[in-house]
Design a protein around this motif. Structure first.
Motif, PDB file in Angstrom:
ATOM      1  N   ASP A 145      12.504   6.559 -24.694  1.00 43.19           N
ATOM      2  CA  ASP A 145      12.015   5.470 -25.542  1.00 43.19           C
ATOM      3  C   ASP A 145      13.025   4.987 -26.571  1.00 43.19           C
ATOM      4  O   ASP A 145      12.809   3.956 -27.213  1.00 43.19           O
ATOM      5  N   GLY A 146      14.104   5.719 -26.776  1.00 44.15           N
ATOM      6  CA  GLY A 146      15.093   5.305 -27.763  1.00 44.15           C
ATOM      7  C   GLY A 146      15.601   3.897 -27.488  1.00 44.15           C
ATOM      8  O   GLY A 146      15.871   3.537 -26.338  1.00 44.15           O
ATOM      9  N   LEU A 147      15.724   3.082 -28.520  1.00 45.50           N
ATOM     10  CA  LEU A 147      16.176   1.706 -28.332  1.00 45.50           C
ATOM     11  C   LEU A 147      17.631   1.693 -27.871  1.00 45.50           C
ATOM     12  O   LEU A 147      18.459   2.478 -28.327  1.00 45.50           O
ATOM     13  N   GLY A 148      17.948   0.775 -26.959  1.00 42.47           N
ATOM     14  CA  GLY A 148      19.208   0.796 -26.235  1.00 42.47           C
ATOM     15  C   GLY A 148      20.450   0.617 -27.092  1.00 42.47           C
ATOM     16  O   GLY A 148      20.463  -0.116 -28.087  1.00 42.47           O
TER      17      GLY A 148
ATOM     18  N   MET B  33       6.269   2.519 -24.377  1.00 41.90           N
ATOM     19  CA  MET B  33       6.614   3.887 -24.755  1.00 41.90           C
ATOM     20  C   MET B  33       6.251   4.866 -23.662  1.00 41.90           C
ATOM     21  O   MET B  33       5.107   4.948 -23.222  1.00 41.90           O
ATOM     22  N   PHE B  34       7.236   5.609 -23.217  1.00 42.75           N
ATOM     23  CA  PHE B  34       7.018   6.636 -22.199  1.00 42.75           C
ATOM     24  C   PHE B  34       6.350   7.862 -22.810  1.00 42.75           C
ATOM     25  O   PHE B  34       5.476   8.480 -22.216  1.00 42.75           O
TER      26      PHE B  34
ATOM     27  N   VAL C  67       3.064   5.903 -21.134  1.00 39.29           N
ATOM     28  CA  VAL C  67       3.431   5.696 -19.739  1.00 39.29           C
ATOM     29  C   VAL C  67       3.433   7.013 -18.978  1.00 39.29           C
ATOM     30  O   VAL C  67       3.038   7.080 -17.811  1.00 39.29           O
ATOM     31  N   MET C  68       3.860   8.093 -19.614  1.00 40.36           N
ATOM     32  CA  MET C  68       3.905   9.395 -18.963  1.00 40.36           C
ATOM     33  C   MET C  68       2.520   9.825 -18.479  1.00 40.36           C
ATOM     34  O   MET C  68       2.389  10.501 -17.459  1.00 40.36           O
ATOM     35  N   GLU C  69       1.463   9.414 -19.209  1.00 41.09           N
ATOM     36  CA  GLU C  69       0.105   9.753 -18.805  1.00 41.09           C
ATOM     37  C   GLU C  69      -0.470   8.727 -17.835  1.00 41.09           C
ATOM     38  O   GLU C  69      -1.432   9.012 -17.131  1.00 41.09           O
TER      39      GLU C  69
ATOM     40  N   PHE D  57      19.455  -2.992 -16.297  1.00 39.20           N
ATOM     41  CA  PHE D  57      18.215  -2.841 -15.552  1.00 39.20           C
ATOM     42  C   PHE D  57      17.333  -1.766 -16.179  1.00 39.20           C
ATOM     43  O   PHE D  57      17.814  -0.855 -16.844  1.00 39.20           O
ATOM     44  N   THR D  58      16.022  -1.867 -15.900  1.00 40.49           N
ATOM     45  CA  THR D  58      15.072  -0.847 -16.330  1.00 40.49           C
ATOM     46  C   THR D  58      13.946  -0.774 -15.304  1.00 40.49           C
ATOM     47  O   THR D  58      14.022  -1.394 -14.248  1.00 40.49           O
ATOM     48  N   ASP D  59      12.879  -0.012 -15.620  1.00 41.15           N
ATOM     49  CA  ASP D  59      11.787   0.208 -14.664  1.00 41.15           C
ATOM     50  C   ASP D  59      10.719  -0.879 -14.717  1.00 41.15           C
ATOM     51  O   ASP D  59       9.614  -0.662 -14.214  1.00 41.15           O
TER      52      ASP D  59
END
Length: 369
Positions: free
Chosen positions: A85-88, A125-126, A312-314, A199-201
């Protein structure tokens, strides 16, 4: 003594599952804020770099975890709780004449500007929702909106740094004309040399200047072709330099999952084929490919977005008893060539490390991890 007992009883118990601002000094360096280096600097190195090594090495990762929620510091900050989740922050190491130079830049500053304005953090947020513990310290509107939102789905025109895109950097490509009035700079005539695409998910792409690393544009695959509207998307799309193609997957607005190919050498990039898959949608992180084929691995995982308050993890749910399926498509036209099923359950593959063709008849070999 009685007073001390009363004060102790009113204190909230320590949360072992939450990293607060006072705990940041204990976390490892990769979970702390990283300052950007916007002016290129020479690196002190050991040994000798070969003179023939010329070019740039790009990396992107997490750069900010402590996010201010007000301009004047009157509100406690949000603390992002997961490494994903850390900002890029985009890094570039340049190798030239035996010397190494470094530059870096934060690429999601628009997320912070929005958080200061809204009083809560709106970004996918993951891990645990960074807003949740702040409900008692914020006004009711900020508490309600921020604490209950985990999955952020952008819409409309966005500034080029308004989303957190922080997984994979690649060379730029020629894109359709930019209609976003919030974009910055001008499109390069040589994007493969002068721009970086991140890129991301999720169905979102970020274009950055390859020299300064400044974000220039946000877009989706639908900006390349309207047929590519939807969700899904893997963060590690395989790229074939021989054919000039990139492969990815998509879940359409109607819920149909497909694999598609882009011609990244075209001016602008264009859709070559889009092949629907005969299976329910799922979550994957990468595709595999061999010399002649693209391989989609249908993991027994899907993302349940019925409850948007979950992290997101859940949201990622395992499908008990469902087998893992392999779909093999020809690179040339996307025709499904083969379908195989792993009969044993409880197999899921986030990445693939290598792949190669086999003898006749073709049987692609793939190393998974």
């Amino acid at each position: 003594m009685a007073s001390a007992k009363v004060q102790g009883a009113s204190k909230a118990p320590y949360n072992n599952y939450w990293v607060g601002l006072e705990d940041m000094k204990y976390v490892p360096p990769y979970l702390r804020d990283v300052p950007e280096t916007t002016n290129e600097m020479a690196c002190v190195t050991k040994g000798a770099w070969p003179m023939w090594l010329q070019g740039s090495f790009m990396r992107i990762g997490a750069g900010k975890f402590v996010i201010p929620l007000s301009e004047d510091g009157s509100k406690p900050p949000a603390i992002l709780q997961h490494f994903f989740d850390g900002l890029g922050i985009l890094h570039k190491f340049t190798f030239e004449n035996g010397q190494v130079h470094y530059i870096s830049r934060h690429t999601a500053e628009g997320v912070i500007r929005r958080a200061k304005k809204d009083g809560f953090l709106s970004v996918t947020m993951f891990g645990l929702n960074a807003n949740t513990p702040l409900k008692d310290a914020q006004d009711p509107c900020s508490a309600l909106l921020g604490a209950q939102q985990s999955l952020w789905l952008p819409s409309g025109y966005l500034e080029p740094d308004a989303a957190n895109v922080n997984v994979v950097p690649r060379r730029g490509m020629h894109l359709p004309k930019d209609k976003n009035p919030l974009s910055r700079g001008t499109a390069s005539q040589k994007p493969e040399e002068e721009e970086v695409m991140v890129f991301t998910d999720f169905n979102i792409l970020q274009v950055c200047d390859a020299e300064t690393l400044e974000p220039k544009r946000l877009l989706t695959y639908a900006d390349i072709d309207p047929e590519l509207s939807g969700f899904g998307i893997c963060a590690h799309p395989p790229k074939d330099r021989k054919f000039g193609t990139i492969y990815n997957y998509l879940i359409s607005l109607e819920g149909v999952m497909s694999v598609f190919a882009l011609d990244f050498r075209a001016k602008p990039a264009k859709l070559l084929w889009n092949t629907p898959l005969p299976c329910p949608p799922c979550y994957i992180h990468s595709l595999a490919m061999t010399q002649d084929y693209v391989v989609f691995i249908r993991n027994p995982l899907h993302m349940n977005v019925s409850d948007m308050t979950k992290q997101v993890m859940e949201m990622i749910e395992y499908e008990e008893g469902v087998t893992t399926k392999f779909f093999v498509m020809r690179k040339s036209d996307g025709e499904q060539f083969l379908q195989r099923v792993i009969s044993t359950t409880k197999h899921a593959f986030p990445h693939h490390s290598s792949s190669s063709p086999d003898s006749s008849p073709p049987r692609p070999r793939i190393s998974l991890r």
